[in-house]
Design an enzyme around this catalytic site. Structure first.
Site, PDB file in Angstrom:
ATOM      1  N   ARG A   1       0.821  -1.226   0.000  1.00 42.44           N
ATOM      2  CA  ARG A   1       0.000   0.000   0.000  1.00 42.44           C
ATOM      3  C   ARG A   1       0.851   1.271   0.000  1.00 42.44           C
ATOM      4  O   ARG A   1       0.519   2.258   0.652  1.00 42.44           O
ATOM      5  CB  ARG A   1      -0.929   0.040   1.216  1.00 42.44           C
ATOM      6  CG  ARG A   1      -1.972  -1.045   1.282  1.00 42.44           C
ATOM      7  CD  ARG A   1      -2.963  -0.956   0.136  1.00 42.44           C
ATOM      8  NE  ARG A   1      -4.111  -1.799   0.390  1.00 42.44           N
ATOM      9  CZ  ARG A   1      -4.127  -3.114   0.157  1.00 42.44           C
ATOM     10  NH1 ARG A   1      -3.082  -3.706  -0.372  1.00 42.44           N
ATOM     11  NH2 ARG A   1      -5.219  -3.806   0.428  1.00 42.44           N
TER      12      ARG A   1
ATOM     13  N   SER B   1     -10.350  -0.531   3.884  1.00 43.51           N
ATOM     14  CA  SER B   1      -9.582  -0.746   5.118  1.00 43.51           C
ATOM     15  C   SER B   1      -9.088   0.596   5.649  1.00 43.51           C
ATOM     16  O   SER B   1      -8.454   1.348   4.918  1.00 43.51           O
ATOM     17  CB  SER B   1      -8.353  -1.608   4.840  1.00 43.51           C
ATOM     18  OG  SER B   1      -8.742  -2.844   4.316  1.00 43.51           O
TER      19      SER B   1
ATOM     20  N   GLU C   1      -4.213   3.359   6.852  1.00 44.30           N
ATOM     21  CA  GLU C   1      -4.051   3.231   5.402  1.00 44.30           C
ATOM     22  C   GLU C   1      -4.670   4.470   4.744  1.00 44.30           C
ATOM     23  O   GLU C   1      -4.163   4.998   3.756  1.00 44.30           O
ATOM     24  CB  GLU C   1      -4.753   1.955   4.903  1.00 44.30           C
ATOM     25  CG  GLU C   1      -4.628   1.792   3.405  1.00 44.30           C
ATOM     26  CD  GLU C   1      -5.354   0.580   2.841  1.00 44.30           C
ATOM     27  OE1 GLU C   1      -5.311  -0.497   3.442  1.00 44.30           O
ATOM     28  OE2 GLU C   1      -5.950   0.739   1.768  1.00 44.30           O
TER      29      GLU C   1
HETATM   30  N1  EPU Z   1     -10.935 -10.930  10.394  1.00 45.36           N
HETATM   31  C1  EPU Z   1     -11.658 -11.017  11.555  1.00 45.36           C
HETATM   32  N2  EPU Z   1     -12.577 -10.059  11.843  1.00 45.36           N
HETATM   33  C2  EPU Z   1     -12.810  -9.015  11.010  1.00 45.36           C
HETATM   34  C3  EPU Z   1     -12.071  -8.899   9.822  1.00 45.36           C
HETATM   35  C4  EPU Z   1     -11.119  -9.876   9.530  1.00 45.36           C
HETATM   36  O1  EPU Z   1     -11.482 -11.954  12.335  1.00 45.36           O
HETATM   37  O2  EPU Z   1     -13.657  -8.179  11.337  1.00 45.36           O
HETATM   38  C5  EPU Z   1      -9.969 -11.975  10.061  1.00 45.36           C
HETATM   39  C6  EPU Z   1     -10.488 -12.855   8.920  1.00 45.36           C
HETATM   40  O3  EPU Z   1     -11.282 -13.895   9.391  1.00 45.36           O
HETATM   41  C7  EPU Z   1      -9.215 -13.345   8.301  1.00 45.36           C
HETATM   42  C8  EPU Z   1      -8.258 -12.184   8.479  1.00 45.36           C
HETATM   43  O4  EPU Z   1      -8.782 -11.393   9.534  1.00 45.36           O
HETATM   44  O5  EPU Z   1      -8.708 -14.454   8.998  1.00 45.36           O
HETATM   45  C9  EPU Z   1      -8.041 -11.372   7.217  1.00 45.36           C
HETATM   46  O6  EPU Z   1      -9.278 -10.859   6.750  1.00 45.36           O
HETATM   47  P1  EPU Z   1      -9.588 -10.619   5.191  1.00 45.36           P
HETATM   48  O7  EPU Z   1      -9.151 -11.774   4.397  1.00 45.36           O
HETATM   49  O8  EPU Z   1     -11.001 -10.162   5.087  1.00 45.36           O
HETATM   50  O9  EPU Z   1      -8.632  -9.467   4.730  1.00 45.36           O
HETATM   51  P2  EPU Z   1      -7.942  -8.248   5.477  1.00 45.36           P
HETATM   52  O10 EPU Z   1      -6.544  -8.612   5.774  1.00 45.36           O
HETATM   53  O11 EPU Z   1      -8.790  -7.790   6.597  1.00 45.36           O
HETATM   54  C10 EPU Z   1      -6.997  -7.215   3.286  1.00 45.36           C
HETATM   55  C11 EPU Z   1      -6.946  -5.871   2.605  1.00 45.36           C
HETATM   56  C12 EPU Z   1      -8.274  -5.601   1.910  1.00 45.36           C
HETATM   57  C13 EPU Z   1      -8.523  -6.693   0.899  1.00 45.36           C
HETATM   58  C14 EPU Z   1      -8.564  -8.042   1.658  1.00 45.36           C
HETATM   59  C15 EPU Z   1      -8.739  -9.221   0.749  1.00 45.36           C
HETATM   60  C16 EPU Z   1      -5.432  -4.493   3.905  1.00 45.36           C
HETATM   61  C17 EPU Z   1      -5.297  -3.358   4.869  1.00 45.36           C
HETATM   62  N3  EPU Z   1      -6.681  -4.824   3.584  1.00 45.36           N
HETATM   63  O12 EPU Z   1      -7.972  -7.137   4.326  1.00 45.36           O
HETATM   64  O13 EPU Z   1      -8.108  -4.372   1.199  1.00 45.36           O
HETATM   65  O14 EPU Z   1      -9.751  -6.507   0.216  1.00 45.36           O
HETATM   66  O15 EPU Z   1      -7.305  -8.211   2.354  1.00 45.36           O
HETATM   67  O16 EPU Z   1      -7.559  -9.535   0.104  1.00 45.36           O
HETATM   68  O17 EPU Z   1      -4.427  -5.025   3.449  1.00 45.36           O
HETATM   69  C18 EPU Z   1      -8.387  -2.014   1.318  1.00 45.36           C
HETATM   70  O18 EPU Z   1      -7.165  -1.926   1.261  1.00 45.36           O
HETATM   71  O19 EPU Z   1      -9.119  -0.999   1.391  1.00 45.36           O
HETATM   72  C19 EPU Z   1      -9.008  -3.329   1.358  1.00 45.36           C
HETATM   73  C20 EPU Z   1     -10.314  -3.504   1.544  1.00 45.36           C
END
Ligand code: EPU
Length: 335
Positions: A163, A235, A331
């Protein structure tokens, strides 16, 4: 087109109704060049704003906002199994992804439905579902805001990381991106590294670029709020990267903590999980809230101010630090 005392409501996905002294809509690189050369028309500091999907205004902007609406997607060259295409900075990101999928150009499908523009995608090095745009950007064409000279940054010169890019660091505020060039594959290559993506795609039909795009769209719409309905900027925080040692200690205390080993030996932790564990998911203070399905996303339920959203984010940051000893980094850019 130059507007003075312009409302920013339609230029930020939190839907905040602040004003800027000046708002300039730029339709072409040539227009941007003449604007910079006749700089006296711009009032105060200058901010380049794409889709406004990664920004939080906390008040009126005492300066001029440049909003590139430079259109156009072009095929530049095909060589062997690869194609180079370009997109004007103002092209809506998902229109570009849709076009690549319709043309059977492989690479961007995992990045389906991300809000924002092609220009901003390069600034932010957008990423999702196992893909990052840096792996497809060939070069970025920009214009200097001080002397209107046009420059092209190679992928390496963009210094992409999670990012992040040179456009958010060393040269922040000095250039306007006019066009982004991507190198995509003509040979079918699918990226199914992310969790349930393959299964989701196969539920739709045979695994293909089109079913992957549809699967990503389905996952995103089921988890993330639509900014045209509920104001948000995706995010709010980055996933923190901590030392392998710190991650091991945390895992002893919190065995279910989601973590991903980076090639550097460091460990990325899911910020959404940390926030969720602190009990913030679905919480609401006035009209500022934490999304009920993804704790990493802060939302404006209608009339929250930028300050209220920022205050909520600081409370979240405080609880995560207290419970896990991790200081979350935003972010979203706060103005
Ligand atoms: N999780 C929770 N509770 C929550 C949210 C997430 O327990 O409320 C856990 C999920 O169960 C999972 C882990 O956290 O085990 C990761 O969650 P997820 O796969 O939804 O992705 P993320 O790491 O929260 C990142 C990006 C998103 C992108 C998703 C999918 C960042 C900051 N965010 O989110 O990007 O869509 O992966 O690849 O890297 C953005 O940058 O605006 C964005 C939405």
């Amino acid at each position: 087109m130059i507007f003075s005392n312009a409302s920013l409501k339609n230029y930020n996905t939190f839907g905040l109704d602040y004003k800027a002294n000046g708002l300039v809509i730029i339709k072409s690189e040539e227009e941007a060049v003449s604007l910079v050369l006749e700089h006296n028309e711009l009032i105060g500091p200058v901010l380049v704003l794409g889709g406004g999907s990664n920004i939080l205004f906390t008040g009126d902007y005492n300066g001029t906002i440049l909003h590139p609406e430079i259109p156009g997607i072009k095929i530049r060259e095909k060589e062997g199994n690869q194609v180079v295409i370009s997109a004007g900075a103002g092209v809506k990101w998902d229109d570009l992804v849709d076009w690549t999928v319709k043309n059977d150009f492989y690479g961007l499908e995992n990045l389906s439905l991300i809000p924002g523009t092609a220009g901003a995608a390069a600034v932010q090095n957008i990423g999702a579902y196992g893909a990052e745009v840096k792996d497809y950007i060939f070069k970025v064409r920009c214009l200097s805001l001080s002397d209107a000279s046009v420059m092209e940054f190679t992928n390496q010169e963009c210094r992409f990381s999670y990012r992040n890019s040179i456009f958010k660091q060393e040269i922040k505020g000095h250039f306007l991106i006019s066009e982004v060039f991507f190198r995509l594959s003509l040979k079918p290559t699918l990226n199914i590294s992310y969790g349930s993506l393959q299964k989701e795609a196969e539920n739709i039909g045979k695994l293909s670029q089109k079913t992957i795009r549809q699967a990503v769209i389905n996952i995103r719409t089921s988890k993330l709020p639509d900014p045209s309905i509920t104001g948000n900027a995706g995010s709010f925080f980055k996933n923190p990267v901590i030392s392998g040692e710190k991650a091991e200690n945390l895992q002893k205390k919190f065995p279910s903590i989601p973590q991903y080993r980076e090639s550097s030996g460091e460990t990325k932790i899911a910020a959404g999980w940390l926030i969720d564990q602190c009990g913030w998911k679905g919480k609401r203070i006035g009209d500022a809230g934490v999304h009920e399905k993804q704790a990493l996303v802060l939302v404006n339920y209608g009339n929250a101010s930028g300050r209220e959203i920022l205050d909520l984010s600081e409370m979240i940051r405080g609880s995560v630090y207290e419970k896990f000893g991790i200081d979350l980094e935003r972010e979203v850019e706060v103005i």
